[in-house]
Design an enzyme around this catalytic site. Structure first.
Site, PDB file in Angstrom:
ATOM      1  N   ASP A  36       1.020  -0.923  -0.149  1.00  0.00           N
ATOM      2  CA  ASP A  36      -0.092  -0.230  -0.282  1.00  0.00           C
ATOM      3  C   ASP A  36       0.871   0.816   0.188  1.00  0.00           C
ATOM      4  OD1 ASP A  36      -2.730   1.510  -0.055  1.00  0.00           O
ATOM      5  OD2 ASP A  36      -1.284   2.127   2.321  1.00  0.00           O
ATOM      6  N   GLU A  77      -2.248  -5.398  -3.745  1.00  0.00           N
ATOM      7  CA  GLU A  77      -0.957  -4.272  -2.813  1.00  0.00           C
ATOM      8  C   GLU A  77       0.088  -5.380  -2.884  1.00  0.00           C
ATOM      9  OE1 GLU A  77      -3.905  -1.017  -1.705  1.00  0.00           O
ATOM     10  OE2 GLU A  77      -3.716  -2.161  -0.108  1.00  0.00           O
TER      11      GLU A  77
END
Length: 239
Positions: free
Chosen positions: A53, A125
């Site tokens: 992320d 992610e």
């Protein structure tokens, strides 16, 4: 006892555009917490998703800074939010065909976990985080650029969301900000469906539905503006 054969992830790596040196990383990136016991949760994608992320945000911010030299901080922030949101990451994971390689617990598999946007977004992610650990930031950035450049230059969503446009339109006319109310909720807990009404003094309410409250609110704002022929800053009717 024979060791369990590792899955063939070659086709997935081809679509991602990266071959892993450390196979444990990509396997962990595809493993949902429901698939392993509590004692082995370090081998799931949770920590990789956290890392990925941050890497994604950094790489996309860098792309935006380069691509839009005259953009304000506010505009770049709006673009960044749209590009790294869960739905965008889930779209990328779906394009990779990642759902076919996920390791899920029995309960999660039965409820269609491999198709859930939340899980696919996290997996996207986690794969980015895995690439970062396997080969460094440059490799992760290259992967992100290949998969986000077109999205950056041709965003699916308007740069300014319907709720923001409607609020600014109302304020320009001296009215109180729009009020959003939940009218109904249906569906199971893992896949709820919302109906939201937007109210603005002097106008009839407008309703819309969505898979989340945010999505339903945006749809309600868009429905209101379409009905009232609200125009954006470029004098276009919002549809």
């Amino acid at each position: 006892m024979a060791r369990k054969a590792r899955p063939d992830l070659g086709p997935l790596e081809e679509r991602i555009g990266y071959a892993f040196a450390n196979r444990d990383l990509i396997e962990s990136a595809l493993t949902h917490v429901s698939a392993l016991s509590t004692a082995r949760r370090a081998q799931t994608y949770q920590r990789l998703e956290f890392l990925g992320d941050r890497v994604l945000g950094m790489a996309v911010a860098e792309m935006l800074f380069e691509a839009f030299p005259k953009a304000t901080e506010g505009e770049m922030s709006q673009r960044l939010t749209d590009l790294v949101r869960r739905e965008a990451c889930a779209d990328v994971a779906a394009e990779w065909g990642a759902s076919a390689y996920l390791r899920l617990g029995g309960g999660e598999a039965k409820t269609g976990g491999s198709q859930k946007a939340a899980i696919l977004g996290d997996v996207c992610e986690s794969i980015i985080g895995a690439v970062f650990l396997d080969a460094g930031y440059a490799a992760a950035r290259d992967l992100i650029r290949r998969n986000w450049s077109e999205r950056m230059l041709a965003p699916k969503n308007p740069l300014r969301d319907p709720k923001t446009i409607l609020q600014e339109w109302a304020q320009a006319r001296g009215k109180e900000p729009p009020n959003y109310k939940e009218v109904a909720r249906s569906g199971p807990d893992h896949a709820p469906h919302f109906t939201i009404a937007v109210e603005l003094t002097g106008y009839a309410p407008a309703q819309a539905e969505g898979a989340s409250k945010r999505a339903a609110e945006q749809a309600a704002a868009r429905a209101f503006m379409t009905r009232e022929k609200v125009r954006d800053r470029k004098d276009r009717i919002v549809v």
